[in-house]
Write a protein that holds these residues in place. Structure first.
Motif, PDB file in Angstrom:
ATOM      1  N   THR A 194       0.838  -1.205   0.000  1.00 18.76           N
ATOM      2  CA  THR A 194       0.000   0.000   0.000  1.00 18.76           C
ATOM      3  C   THR A 194       0.871   1.252   0.000  1.00 18.76           C
ATOM      4  O   THR A 194       0.591   2.219  -0.726  1.00 18.76           O
ATOM      5  N   ARG A 195       1.933   1.225   0.783  1.00 18.20           N
ATOM      6  CA  ARG A 195       2.857   2.353   0.831  1.00 18.20           C
ATOM      7  C   ARG A 195       3.563   2.528  -0.504  1.00 18.20           C
ATOM      8  O   ARG A 195       3.785   3.666  -0.956  1.00 18.20           O
ATOM      9  N   PHE A 196       3.910   1.420  -1.150  1.00 17.90           N
ATOM     10  CA  PHE A 196       4.564   1.460  -2.460  1.00 17.90           C
ATOM     11  C   PHE A 196       3.710   2.238  -3.461  1.00 17.90           C
ATOM     12  O   PHE A 196       4.214   3.099  -4.208  1.00 17.90           O
ATOM     13  N   LYS A 197       2.416   1.948  -3.486  1.00 14.83           N
ATOM     14  CA  LYS A 197       1.518   2.631  -4.418  1.00 14.83           C
ATOM     15  C   LYS A 197       1.307   4.085  -4.010  1.00 14.83           C
ATOM     16  O   LYS A 197       1.258   4.980  -4.868  1.00 14.83           O
ATOM     17  N   ALA A 198       1.173   4.316  -2.693  1.00 15.75           N
ATOM     18  CA  ALA A 198       0.917   5.678  -2.205  1.00 15.75           C
ATOM     19  C   ALA A 198       2.060   6.624  -2.537  1.00 15.75           C
ATOM     20  O   ALA A 198       1.841   7.833  -2.727  1.00 15.75           O
ATOM     21  N   GLU A 199       3.286   6.096  -2.618  1.00 17.87           N
ATOM     22  CA  GLU A 199       4.443   6.928  -2.922  1.00 17.87           C
ATOM     23  C   GLU A 199       4.632   7.144  -4.424  1.00 17.87           C
ATOM     24  O   GLU A 199       5.627   7.742  -4.849  1.00 17.87           O
ATOM     25  N   GLY A 200       3.669   6.668  -5.202  1.00 23.10           N
ATOM     26  CA  GLY A 200       3.689   6.946  -6.633  1.00 23.10           C
ATOM     27  C   GLY A 200       4.592   6.059  -7.455  1.00 23.10           C
ATOM     28  O   GLY A 200       4.935   6.401  -8.601  1.00 23.10           O
ATOM     29  N   ASN A 201       4.981   4.904  -6.939  1.00 19.64           N
ATOM     30  CA  ASN A 201       5.845   3.984  -7.684  1.00 19.64           C
ATOM     31  C   ASN A 201       5.050   3.246  -8.759  1.00 19.64           C
ATOM     32  O   ASN A 201       3.853   2.981  -8.611  1.00 19.64           O
ATOM     33  N   LYS A 202       5.712   2.902  -9.840  1.00 20.01           N
ATOM     34  CA  LYS A 202       5.066   2.202 -10.941  1.00 20.01           C
ATOM     35  C   LYS A 202       5.024   0.701 -10.675  1.00 20.01           C
ATOM     36  O   LYS A 202       6.045   0.082 -10.381  1.00 20.01           O
ATOM     37  N   LEU A 203       3.830   0.122 -10.775  1.00 18.34           N
ATOM     38  CA  LEU A 203       3.680  -1.311 -10.555  1.00 18.34           C
ATOM     39  C   LEU A 203       4.194  -2.088 -11.763  1.00 18.34           C
ATOM     40  O   LEU A 203       3.963  -1.692 -12.909  1.00 18.34           O
ATOM     41  N   ASP A 204       4.894  -3.194 -11.494  1.00 22.20           N
ATOM     42  CA  ASP A 204       5.389  -4.058 -12.558  1.00 22.20           C
ATOM     43  C   ASP A 204       5.152  -5.512 -12.178  1.00 22.20           C
ATOM     44  O   ASP A 204       4.583  -5.812 -11.131  1.00 22.20           O
ATOM     45  N   LYS A 205       5.602  -6.428 -13.038  1.00 20.25           N
ATOM     46  CA  LYS A 205       5.358  -7.855 -12.788  1.00 20.25           C
ATOM     47  C   LYS A 205       6.027  -8.331 -11.502  1.00 20.25           C
ATOM     48  O   LYS A 205       5.468  -9.169 -10.777  1.00 20.25           O
ATOM     49  N   GLU A 206       7.203  -7.817 -11.209  1.00 20.30           N
ATOM     50  CA  GLU A 206       7.929  -8.295 -10.033  1.00 20.30           C
ATOM     51  C   GLU A 206       7.206  -7.941  -8.743  1.00 20.30           C
ATOM     52  O   GLU A 206       7.164  -8.741  -7.811  1.00 20.30           O
ATOM     53  N   ILE A 207       6.644  -6.737  -8.679  1.00 19.30           N
ATOM     54  CA  ILE A 207       5.939  -6.349  -7.455  1.00 19.30           C
ATOM     55  C   ILE A 207       4.675  -7.188  -7.292  1.00 19.30           C
ATOM     56  O   ILE A 207       4.282  -7.538  -6.173  1.00 19.30           O
ATOM     57  N   PHE A 208       4.036  -7.562  -8.414  1.00 16.58           N
ATOM     58  CA  PHE A 208       2.856  -8.425  -8.310  1.00 16.58           C
ATOM     59  C   PHE A 208       3.253  -9.835  -7.860  1.00 16.58           C
ATOM     60  O   PHE A 208       2.504 -10.478  -7.105  1.00 16.58           O
ATOM     61  N   LYS A 209       4.399 -10.322  -8.301  1.00 16.67           N
ATOM     62  CA  LYS A 209       4.858 -11.628  -7.809  1.00 16.67           C
ATOM     63  C   LYS A 209       5.060 -11.594  -6.298  1.00 16.67           C
ATOM     64  O   LYS A 209       4.746 -12.557  -5.583  1.00 16.67           O
ATOM     65  N   ALA A 210       5.592 -10.484  -5.815  1.00 21.47           N
ATOM     66  CA  ALA A 210       5.766 -10.336  -4.366  1.00 21.47           C
ATOM     67  C   ALA A 210       4.415 -10.333  -3.661  1.00 21.47           C
ATOM     68  O   ALA A 210       4.256 -10.913  -2.587  1.00 21.47           O
ATOM     69  N   VAL A 211       3.425  -9.686  -4.285  1.00 23.34           N
ATOM     70  CA  VAL A 211       2.072  -9.654  -3.707  1.00 23.34           C
ATOM     71  C   VAL A 211       1.496 -11.064  -3.636  1.00 23.34           C
ATOM     72  O   VAL A 211       0.908 -11.462  -2.624  1.00 23.34           O
ATOM     73  N   PHE A 212       1.651 -11.846  -4.708  1.00 19.84           N
ATOM     74  CA  PHE A 212       1.139 -13.222  -4.708  1.00 19.84           C
ATOM     75  C   PHE A 212       1.815 -14.039  -3.603  1.00 19.84           C
ATOM     76  O   PHE A 212       1.173 -14.839  -2.921  1.00 19.84           O
ATOM     77  N   PHE A 213       3.116 -13.829  -3.436  1.00 26.21           N
ATOM     78  CA  PHE A 213       3.862 -14.550  -2.399  1.00 26.21           C
ATOM     79  C   PHE A 213       3.321 -14.196  -1.018  1.00 26.21           C
ATOM     80  O   PHE A 213       3.108 -15.082  -0.167  1.00 26.21           O
ATOM     81  N   VAL A 214       3.083 -12.915  -0.787  1.00 25.72           N
ATOM     82  CA  VAL A 214       2.580 -12.471   0.521  1.00 25.72           C
ATOM     83  C   VAL A 214       1.174 -13.009   0.767  1.00 25.72           C
ATOM     84  O   VAL A 214       0.872 -13.498   1.858  1.00 25.72           O
ATOM     85  N   CYS A 215       0.316 -12.919  -0.244  1.00 22.06           N
ATOM     86  CA  CYS A 215      -1.051 -13.432  -0.084  1.00 22.06           C
ATOM     87  C   CYS A 215      -1.042 -14.924   0.210  1.00 22.06           C
ATOM     88  O   CYS A 215      -1.852 -15.420   0.997  1.00 22.06           O
ATOM     89  N   GLY A 216      -0.109 -15.637  -0.419  1.00 21.29           N
ATOM     90  CA  GLY A 216       0.016 -17.058  -0.125  1.00 21.29           C
ATOM     91  C   GLY A 216       0.431 -17.299   1.304  1.00 21.29           C
ATOM     92  O   GLY A 216      -0.058 -18.223   1.968  1.00 21.29           O
ATOM     93  N   SER A 217       1.337 -16.475   1.830  1.00 21.27           N
ATOM     94  CA  SER A 217       1.786 -16.639   3.213  1.00 21.27           C
ATOM     95  C   SER A 217       0.673 -16.329   4.202  1.00 21.27           C
ATOM     96  O   SER A 217       0.644 -16.868   5.309  1.00 21.27           O
ATOM     97  N   LEU A 218      -0.259 -15.454   3.801  1.00 22.58           N
ATOM     98  CA  LEU A 218      -1.388 -15.092   4.660  1.00 22.58           C
ATOM     99  C   LEU A 218      -2.579 -16.034   4.486  1.00 22.58           C
ATOM    100  O   LEU A 218      -3.508 -16.024   5.291  1.00 22.58           O
TER     101      LEU A 218
END
Length: 463
Positions: free
Chosen positions: A196-220
């Protein structure tokens, strides 16, 4: 160059290793003995090698080890440091680092980063903090990434986040490292806050950040949110999913134990699933005890690429990648204190009788608490149920925990490193053992840390 301060101006941790130049013979002899120990370990680390130059180093070191106990007469050089790092002697390498500074030498930046990586690989937190004192990050952000990974590998999320917050500039890789590191250490919610902070700071989303999101969601275990992010990739950000992305989502679903949903996801893919997709699902079916589906997928993987099925895979075992296995095999030597390795059913250790008896005693208490062994993870159909339970009870990770319980102070935490993924039986057993013994049990498998306390694991039963 930028200096990470982190309140280390006085280098308070350095005193742990610095022996000092003192005039008393007792202190002098203690230091000399320490250096002789370093030399001895170097000889042990190098002796199996057959190259001429290394053999010459061994002869020189042997000579040094027999010199009078005079620090300045012992040739502790940068080659000493290199040999200790190569042999995996983290604590001794940090001691030599201190000695070299006393002699006016400067260890170059790449060597320091290599030692930092070793500290993370071996969870050597005290040594990691000392190494950090020597590092002045210059190659931003690569050097910061090494420090962040080092601290996450040591299980210290606070130290890792301190380095992250002090970085002058961050890129997508930085955020991915932090999100995955937090998730591996049981801080999945905080990892999503970082997104959420990554997006709020205006960073551009790419495939790698989404892979990290999938990994985190899997851990949760939050597959619904993970699937929503997968849909948003293309719909909101115009990122076309690659096969690697499909593998990541499949792993997210199956790692949580949602095997049926994972299978449906693969079958509904708009492109032909690759062998990597099927192999990922196959492995996680075996991890979670669905041997029937795992075996069916194994036949499919064999047809697509028979080379992927080795002896262990055919037996229904999930084996770490070769580079991970090699790293785990050297963990014993790389940790700051001696450790012991175990294999399933291992009776070779001097205290094996006590260890087996302790596990049998724990099993009786676990059964009274309602524990049911997950014998479905045993791939040998011809073996009787009672024998399957016996095999599960004496698996390597349980033997390691029992051994350390017998050889540690009451209620102290225990850490065990495992070169396979945790199976459901072992995971359930450790949760109950943590309640019975009143200890925190920490297991580091090939995917993540499991911090188990009072019957609850940091992974929330999703791995």
């Amino acid at each position: 160059m930028v200096r990470i301060l982190c309140n280390r101006i006085l280098k308070s941790s350095k005193s742990y290793f610095r022996l000092g130049m003192q005039s008393s013979s007792r202190c002098f002899n203690s230091r000399a003995q320490s250096h002789n120990l370093i030399i001895t370990k170097m000889i042990t680390a190098l002796s199996p090698r057959e190259h001429t130059q290394q053999n010459q180093s061994i002869r020189e070191l042997s000579s040094h080890a027999h010199m009078a106990n005079d620090y300045y007469n012992q040739s502790v050089t940068i080659e000493t440091f290199d040999a200790l790092c190569e042999g995996g002697y983290v604590k001794e390498a940090v001691q030599v680092l201190d000695i070299l500074e006393d002699k006016g030498y400067v260890v170059d930046f790449s060597r320091l980063l290599g030692l930092a990586k070793l500290c993370g690989d071996t969870s050597s937190l005290e040594e990691a903090r000392v190494v950090h004192d020597y590092i002045t990050p210059s190659d931003v952000p690569r050097s910061y990434h090494t420090l962040i990974r080092m601290y996450f590998g040591c299980g210290s999320t606070d130290d890792a986040l301190n380095v992250f917050d002090e970085m002058p500039e961050k890129n997508s890789e930085t955020w991915c490292i932090v999100m995955k590191g937090l998730a591996k250490n049981g801080e999945g919610e905080l990892a999503m806050d970082m997104f959420t902070r990554f997006k709020a700071e205006g960073n551009k989303l790419d495939k790698e950040i989404f892979k990290a999101v999938f990994f985190v969601c899997g851990s949760l275990g939050d597959i619904n949110e993970g699937l929503l992010h997968f849909e948003a990739m293309y719909r909101d950000y115009g990122i076309v999913p690659s096969m690697e992305d499909y593998v990541s989502v499949t792993e997210m679903l199956a790692a949580c134990g949602h095997l049926d949903e994972a299978l449906q996801f693969v079958e509904r893919m708009t492109v032909e699933p690759s062998v990597e997709v099927w192999e990922t699902l196959m492995n996680l079916c075996w991890v979670h005890g669905d041997l029937e589906l795992g075996d069916r997928l194994a036949e499919l993987v064999k047809k697509l690429d028979a080379s992927r099925m080795n002896k262990e895979s055919n037996a229904g075992l999930v084996v770490a990648k070769e580079k991970v296995v090699k790293k785990r095999q050297t963990i014993r030597d790389m940790r700051k204190s001696p450790s012991i390795s175990f294999t399933s059913g291992d009776t070779s250790h001097p205290e094996s009788d006590k260890t087996f008896a302790a596990l049998r005693s724990l099993k009786m208490q676990m059964l009274d608490m309602g524990f049911v062994p997950a014998t479905q993870v045993c791939s040998q159909d011809t073996v009787e149920e009672e024998e399957k339970e016996e095999q599960l009870l004496f698996r390597s990770n349980k033997l390691a925990f029992a051994h350390k319980m017998l050889n540690s102070t009451a209620r102290s935490s225990i850490t065990v490193v495992q070169n396979l993924r945790t199976c459901i039986d072992g995971h359930n057993a450790l949760k109950m053992i943590s309640v019975i013994t009143g200890r925190e049990l920490i297991q580091r498998d090939v995917k993540r840390f499991h911090h188990i306390k009072n019957g609850v694991c940091s992974c929330r039963d999703y791995w």
